[in-house]
Write a protein that holds these residues in place. Sequence first.
Motif, PDB file in Angstrom:
ATOM      1  N   ASP A  75       0.165 -11.149   5.080  1.00  0.00           N
ATOM      2  CA  ASP A  75       0.014 -11.616   3.697  1.00  0.00           C
ATOM      3  C   ASP A  75      -0.040 -10.478   2.692  1.00  0.00           C
ATOM      4  O   ASP A  75       0.451 -10.608   1.581  1.00  0.00           O
ATOM      5  CB  ASP A  75      -1.255 -12.465   3.566  1.00  0.00           C
ATOM      6  N   HIS A  76      -0.659  -9.354   3.055  1.00  0.00           N
ATOM      7  CA  HIS A  76      -0.797  -8.192   2.174  1.00  0.00           C
ATOM      8  C   HIS A  76      -0.508  -6.912   2.959  1.00  0.00           C
ATOM      9  O   HIS A  76      -0.751  -6.845   4.167  1.00  0.00           O
ATOM     10  CB  HIS A  76      -2.205  -8.104   1.572  1.00  0.00           C
ATOM     11  N   TYR A  77      -0.027  -5.892   2.223  1.00  0.00           N
ATOM     12  CA  TYR A  77       0.268  -4.604   2.844  1.00  0.00           C
ATOM     13  C   TYR A  77      -0.878  -3.600   2.697  1.00  0.00           C
ATOM     14  O   TYR A  77      -0.898  -2.602   3.417  1.00  0.00           O
ATOM     15  CB  TYR A  77       1.533  -3.994   2.233  1.00  0.00           C
ATOM     16  N   HIS A  79      -5.225  -2.812   2.083  1.00  0.00           N
ATOM     17  CA  HIS A  79      -6.577  -3.355   2.184  1.00  0.00           C
ATOM     18  C   HIS A  79      -7.588  -2.296   1.752  1.00  0.00           C
ATOM     19  O   HIS A  79      -7.509  -1.139   2.167  1.00  0.00           O
ATOM     20  CB  HIS A  79      -6.863  -3.807   3.619  1.00  0.00           C
ATOM     21  N   SER A  90     -11.279  -6.087  -0.444  1.00  0.00           N
ATOM     22  CA  SER A  90     -10.194  -6.937  -0.955  1.00  0.00           C
ATOM     23  C   SER A  90      -8.863  -6.427  -0.432  1.00  0.00           C
ATOM     24  O   SER A  90      -8.773  -5.349   0.161  1.00  0.00           O
ATOM     25  CB  SER A  90     -10.185  -6.947  -2.490  1.00  0.00           C
ATOM     26  N   SER A  91      -7.812  -7.214  -0.709  1.00  0.00           N
ATOM     27  CA  SER A  91      -6.456  -6.842  -0.311  1.00  0.00           C
ATOM     28  C   SER A  91      -5.550  -6.787  -1.536  1.00  0.00           C
ATOM     29  O   SER A  91      -5.840  -7.381  -2.570  1.00  0.00           O
ATOM     30  CB  SER A  91      -5.904  -7.846   0.710  1.00  0.00           C
ATOM     31  N   PHE A  92      -4.435  -6.085  -1.414  1.00  0.00           N
ATOM     32  CA  PHE A  92      -3.472  -5.971  -2.505  1.00  0.00           C
ATOM     33  C   PHE A  92      -2.081  -5.801  -1.906  1.00  0.00           C
ATOM     34  O   PHE A  92      -1.914  -5.675  -0.692  1.00  0.00           O
ATOM     35  CB  PHE A  92      -3.817  -4.794  -3.429  1.00  0.00           C
ATOM     36  N   LYS A  94       0.645  -8.039  -2.245  1.00  0.00           N
ATOM     37  CA  LYS A  94       0.958  -9.317  -1.609  1.00  0.00           C
ATOM     38  C   LYS A  94       2.413  -9.356  -1.165  1.00  0.00           C
ATOM     39  O   LYS A  94       3.315  -8.968  -1.894  1.00  0.00           O
ATOM     40  CB  LYS A  94       0.671 -10.472  -2.560  1.00  0.00           C
ATOM     41  N   ARG A  95       2.608  -9.841   0.044  1.00  0.00           N
ATOM     42  CA  ARG A  95       3.953  -9.928   0.603  1.00  0.00           C
ATOM     43  C   ARG A  95       4.698 -11.120   0.028  1.00  0.00           C
ATOM     44  O   ARG A  95       4.173 -12.236  -0.027  1.00  0.00           O
ATOM     45  CB  ARG A  95       3.855 -10.060   2.120  1.00  0.00           C
ATOM     46  N   GLY A  96       5.938 -10.899  -0.428  1.00  0.00           N
ATOM     47  CA  GLY A  96       6.736 -11.976  -0.999  1.00  0.00           C
ATOM     48  C   GLY A  96       7.855 -11.416  -1.854  1.00  0.00           C
ATOM     49  O   GLY A  96       7.949 -10.204  -2.064  1.00  0.00           O
ATOM     50  N   GLU A 101       5.268  -9.421  -6.331  1.00  0.00           N
ATOM     51  CA  GLU A 101       4.993  -9.258  -4.907  1.00  0.00           C
ATOM     52  C   GLU A 101       5.854  -8.140  -4.318  1.00  0.00           C
ATOM     53  O   GLU A 101       6.718  -7.582  -4.991  1.00  0.00           O
ATOM     54  CB  GLU A 101       5.228 -10.591  -4.178  1.00  0.00           C
ATOM     55  N   SER A 136     -11.642  -4.132  -6.260  1.00  0.00           N
ATOM     56  CA  SER A 136     -10.281  -4.644  -6.107  1.00  0.00           C
ATOM     57  C   SER A 136      -9.312  -3.754  -6.867  1.00  0.00           C
ATOM     58  O   SER A 136      -9.713  -2.927  -7.694  1.00  0.00           O
ATOM     59  CB  SER A 136     -10.191  -6.092  -6.606  1.00  0.00           C
TER      60      SER A 136
END
Length: 353
Positions: A75-77, A79, A90-92, A94-96, A101, A136
């Motif tokens: 979901d994210h690359y 952390h 948190s994560s950042f 975002k995959r898409g 993204e 974050s």
Amino acid sequence: MKNSITLLFLSFFLFISCDHKHKEYAKGVLFYSGFPHERELIGEVIELDTALLRYPFRIRIEGDRAIVMDLHGLDHYGHLFQYPGFQYLSSFGKRGDSPTEMLSMENFRLQNHVVWTLDANKSELTRLDFSSSGDSLLRDETVTLDEDILRPLDFAIYNDSMFIIPDYSGENRLCRVNRNGRLIDKIGIIPTIDEKALENARPALAQAWRSFLDYNPNNGILAAVTQLGEVVEVYNLKDSTHIIRIGEHGEPEFKVSDGYGMPTGIMGFSDVQVTDSAIYTVFHGTSFKEIARQSGRLPDGGKYIYVFSLEGEPLCKYVLDHYIYGIWVDEDTKTIIATDVNDDQPIVMFSIK
């Protein structure tokens, strides 16, 4: 989480014995076959409170924050963790495929409380700033890279107005890129003696010479280490000197297939960090023949940390009890934090005191 994966070049006259034949290299090329010191290091596994990471490729730390890059994140690359306790925050990234993204993350840089990420598939650099709470990362701006920069696979921040990116056209070694993503110029050449590849297969040659970078603004040293073979390049950007060190495994070995460079030698380096006093690298040294023969049974990563002086002289070889990919060196506390893609608890700490 296993098994997924020179400014100046001077005139001639030095010799090296690679595959037992004398080969002529340039004057700026020096050779090493060992290290004056060798030590074994036992790692301490750091227990994480979350199971997020599939392939933890890079780790960087600044102050009380640590960031781990997951090369194959679901979901994210990226952390964000508290440091030194490694509590997840948190994560950042975002995959898409939407404009905000990422299609990939090749590397990231954490500098002066700002994070830059590189997405090769979109050919973009993105800046993220910390939130007011520091818990974050918020997307601030995106820089689209010039079309003349072929598939950027790594980058270093030179200063507030310039990035340095490897040149994968094969024509030069490095690209200097301005703050808006525009190509300023290209410098250096691939330090190979493979004249045939230089004449006929430069893009494939550049692929084989893929290198990982790091730059330290405190001393002006930019280091590049090859993913294949055993080549370390040291650029002093303050006095424009350039030194190339080649180890016993020699330069990257490859064959050309359908225009691509296919590796035939060894897996070389997988990370590099230039500290204020030395250059730390992760080295694998495993042949592709052995990797194929073992068919997935070998641990993924390197079990060596090679340390060089800021002039590229070999200083120390650390032999590890874990196979690792990325490192972060803290010279003040004499510790190395590393990522181990083979374990569900993938963060390992080594003491170098």
